[in-house]
Design a protein around this motif. Structure first.
Motif, PDB file in Angstrom:
ATOM      1  N   PRO A 180       0.826  -1.217   0.000  1.00 39.84           N
ATOM      2  CA  PRO A 180       0.000   0.000   0.000  1.00 39.84           C
ATOM      3  C   PRO A 180       0.852   1.256   0.000  1.00 39.84           C
ATOM      4  O   PRO A 180       1.909   1.304   0.608  1.00 39.84           O
ATOM      5  N   THR A 209       1.256   4.183   4.805  1.00 43.25           N
ATOM      6  CA  THR A 209       0.767   3.655   6.081  1.00 43.25           C
ATOM      7  C   THR A 209       0.720   4.793   7.086  1.00 43.25           C
ATOM      8  O   THR A 209       1.693   5.528   7.251  1.00 43.25           O
ATOM      9  N   ASP A 242      -8.524  -8.485  -5.317  1.00 41.99           N
ATOM     10  CA  ASP A 242      -9.591  -8.184  -4.351  1.00 41.99           C
ATOM     11  C   ASP A 242     -10.033  -9.448  -3.634  1.00 41.99           C
ATOM     12  O   ASP A 242     -11.216  -9.705  -3.473  1.00 41.99           O
ATOM     13  N   LEU A 284     -11.234  -8.499   5.288  1.00 40.81           N
ATOM     14  CA  LEU A 284     -10.635  -7.547   4.363  1.00 40.81           C
ATOM     15  C   LEU A 284     -10.979  -7.972   2.935  1.00 40.81           C
ATOM     16  O   LEU A 284     -11.338  -9.116   2.682  1.00 40.81           O
ATOM     17  N   ASP A 309      -8.915  -6.703   0.151  1.00 42.73           N
ATOM     18  CA  ASP A 309      -7.892  -6.277  -0.804  1.00 42.73           C
ATOM     19  C   ASP A 309      -6.691  -7.209  -0.794  1.00 42.73           C
ATOM     20  O   ASP A 309      -5.564  -6.794  -1.009  1.00 42.73           O
ATOM     21  N   ASN A 350      -2.496  -7.611   3.572  1.00 39.51           N
ATOM     22  CA  ASN A 350      -2.045  -6.525   4.411  1.00 39.51           C
ATOM     23  C   ASN A 350      -2.785  -6.661   5.744  1.00 39.51           C
ATOM     24  O   ASN A 350      -3.991  -6.515   5.792  1.00 39.51           O
ATOM     25  N   SER A 403      -5.291  -4.174   6.916  1.00 34.57           N
ATOM     26  CA  SER A 403      -6.539  -4.011   6.178  1.00 34.57           C
ATOM     27  C   SER A 403      -7.723  -4.690   6.839  1.00 34.57           C
ATOM     28  O   SER A 403      -8.863  -4.465   6.447  1.00 34.57           O
ATOM     29  N   THR A 444     -10.729  -5.183   8.891  1.00 37.95           N
ATOM     30  CA  THR A 444     -11.661  -4.231   9.500  1.00 37.95           C
ATOM     31  C   THR A 444     -12.512  -4.939  10.533  1.00 37.95           C
ATOM     32  O   THR A 444     -13.082  -6.001  10.260  1.00 37.95           O
ATOM     33  N   ASN A 482      -3.774  -4.841  15.839  1.00 36.01           N
ATOM     34  CA  ASN A 482      -2.564  -4.432  15.133  1.00 36.01           C
ATOM     35  C   ASN A 482      -1.404  -4.129  16.064  1.00 36.01           C
ATOM     36  O   ASN A 482      -0.262  -4.468  15.791  1.00 36.01           O
ATOM     37  N   LYS A 497       2.605  -8.111   6.645  1.00 34.20           N
ATOM     38  CA  LYS A 497       1.949  -8.970   5.671  1.00 34.20           C
ATOM     39  C   LYS A 497       1.660 -10.372   6.198  1.00 34.20           C
ATOM     40  O   LYS A 497       2.376 -10.888   7.049  1.00 34.20           O
TER      41      LYS A 497
END
Lengths: 300, 180
Positions: free
Chosen positions: A36, A39, B26, B44, B46, B63, B66, B68, B79, B90
């Motif tokens: 991405p 960040t 995706d 997620l 993505d 990721n 990512s 949610t 996180n 990752k």
């Protein structure tokens, strides 16, 4: 004869290209779909307050936060008899809500001088890393309006607005690494009513705050409110507010324990009217508890 | 000489048709932790996947940040305290798909995806069952549900919250890959 050799070479080279190595596939994935672009730093501080002062953090969008703060009496005022000031404790509670991820509004009440207040915090930059332009700091603007509701004792007639004071802060913070974050905030406090005609209504200062993470869920915090222009008031028995504390985070709560020379938890009061002196032992024990409630959840 | 060119020519043509890679940008990944005290889930959309239809090698990468959650604070703790996603951003699963899949013929195939799963910087060999659905338009849809154990990847769960986080997390992946 030549034909056979060439065929063998051609087949061998075709075969080596045919068997793509795992690493090539992973590298190819990185090349096609790069990580991405940006960040954003999160959790610069564990909560929306460092100790007395606000941090650059806000509750997330759609989330409300309830904070209860306790400030006990002075530790040097008959500590055993008063149980370290528990019996003369002041209490503050506030509730705030973030309608957007960059905006937080709320209201609260502090028992010190029975002060009611309303506040707002607007975050306008976020520290980030990655491609493109990156802000090195997270910045937010915080403003608070307070109304003191205890009766006046000086015998004069007063306007209602004499009870009001306002504070404005530009909070600038940086998360240096996973353990250490630091914040600086130029501060302006405006008192509608001051003691004498020559006293200034506007008081400036810079607030410093920092935290150092000791473990995943525990951090050491400290802050200092440096007032500029101490000669602004004719009668100024106050000191700069200096505080040190510990944050403990559990699932939904943050517990903050601290020692400070500030008596009140209302912004204009602890910023510019802190009565205690560390040297004399005028230290107050306090703790805050924060709890978040999700009002609007993101779609999964 | 003519024979050589004929053979080499055929090899070149067939070589260029060997490399059939499919990609998804995706991929949907959802995980669910069920305990009597609390249910935790996040998803997620993505995730990235690459599949080589010739040798059945694949790699999927997500990721971690990512994911949610319904509760933002839970996402922050996930996180910061558990996945340490600033250190290990990752999650990767790379390996080989075992099973008789004919990518030129529409249909559903049951396969096993064998490879190395890297989460929180720690690798673990895994073999997960999956369904490959080759559509008439030539898309490849891979679906799989499998179990991941936080303890396999050195994810530290303090005893205070041990009864709130399941020891086996159910992960569901849905990926639609198209020719690159």
């Amino acid at each position: 004869m030549q034909c056979k050799w060439l065929m063998a070479i051609a087949m061998a080279s075709a075969y080596s290209l045919y068997s793509f190595a795992q690493q090539d596939l992973l590298a190819e994935l990185d090349a096609i779909a790069p990580p991405p672009a940006k960040t954003y730093v999160f959790a610069t501080f564990k909560g929306t307050r460092i100790i007395n002062q606000q941090s650059v953090e806000l509750p997330a969008s759609g989330v409300g936060q309830f904070v209860i703060g306790h400030r006990f009496g002075a530790l040097n005022d008959q500590p055993l008899y008063n149980l370290f000031g528990l019996d003369v404790a002041q209490i503050r509670f506030e509730y705030s809500y973030s309608p957007k991820k960059w905006l937080n509004v709320g209201a609260g009440r502090s028992s010190g001088s029975k002060t009611y207040d309303g506040f707002a915090k607007v975050r306008f930059t976020r520290q980030s890393s990655g491609s493109g332009f990156n802000w090195p700091v997270t910045t937010a603007y915080y403003t608070n309006a307070t109304i003191v509701t205890t009766p006046f004792s000086d015998g004069f007639d007063h306007y209602f607005t004499d009870r009001m004071a306002y504070s404005h802060q530009l909070l600038v913070a940086r998360k240096f690494n996973e353990s250490f974050s630091f914040q600086m905030a130029p501060t302006l406090v405006h008192f509608n009513l001051v003691q004498t005609a020559t006293d200034k209504n506007d008081r400036w200062g810079i607030a410093f705050g920092g935290r150092y993470k000791l473990t995943q869920r525990m951090a050491l915090t400290g802050e200092y409110m440096m007032r500029a222009d101490p000669g602004a008031w004719e009668n100024d028995p106050y000191s700069n507010a200096l505080s040190i504390g510990v944050d403990i985070e559990t699932g939904g709560h943050v517990f903050q324990f601290h020692l400070t020379n500030a008596r009140s938890m209302a912004d204009p009061q602890w910023m510019m009217q802190t009565p205690g002196q560390w040297g004399k032992g005028d230290v107050f024990l306090g703790f805050n508890i924060t709890r978040v409630f999700t009002h609007v959840a993101p779609e999964l | 000489m003519k024979k050589f060119f004929l053979v080499a020519g055929v090899m070149f043509i067939s070589w260029s048709s060997f490399a059939q890679k499919m990609i998804s940008r995706d991929t949907y990944v959802h995980f669910y932790s069920a305990t009597p005290v609390e249910d935790i889930e996040a998803s997620l959309k993505d995730g990235i996947g690459l599949l080589n239809t010739v040798n059945n090698q694949f790699v999927f990468q997500l990721n971690i940040a990512s994911f949610t959650f319904e509760k933002a604070l839970m996402q922050e703790h996930f996180n910061e305290n558990y996945m340490e996603s600033s250190k290990y951003p990752k999650g990767i699963f790379k390996g080989t798909l075992a099973g008789n899949v004919d990518y030129n013929k529409a249909g559903r195939y049951s396969v096993t995806m064998k490879g190395q799963m890297t989460i929180h910087g720690r690798d673990r060999e895994m073999a997960v069952p999956a369904t490959v659905n080759v559509t008439r338009e030539g898309l490849v849809e891979i679906e799989s549900t499998f179990i991941v154990k936080p303890s396999d990847h050195d994810i530290v769960i303090p005893s205070l919250v041990a009864n709130k986080i399941a020891k086996e997390i159910e992960v569901k992946v849905k990926s639609t890959l198209r020719a690159m």
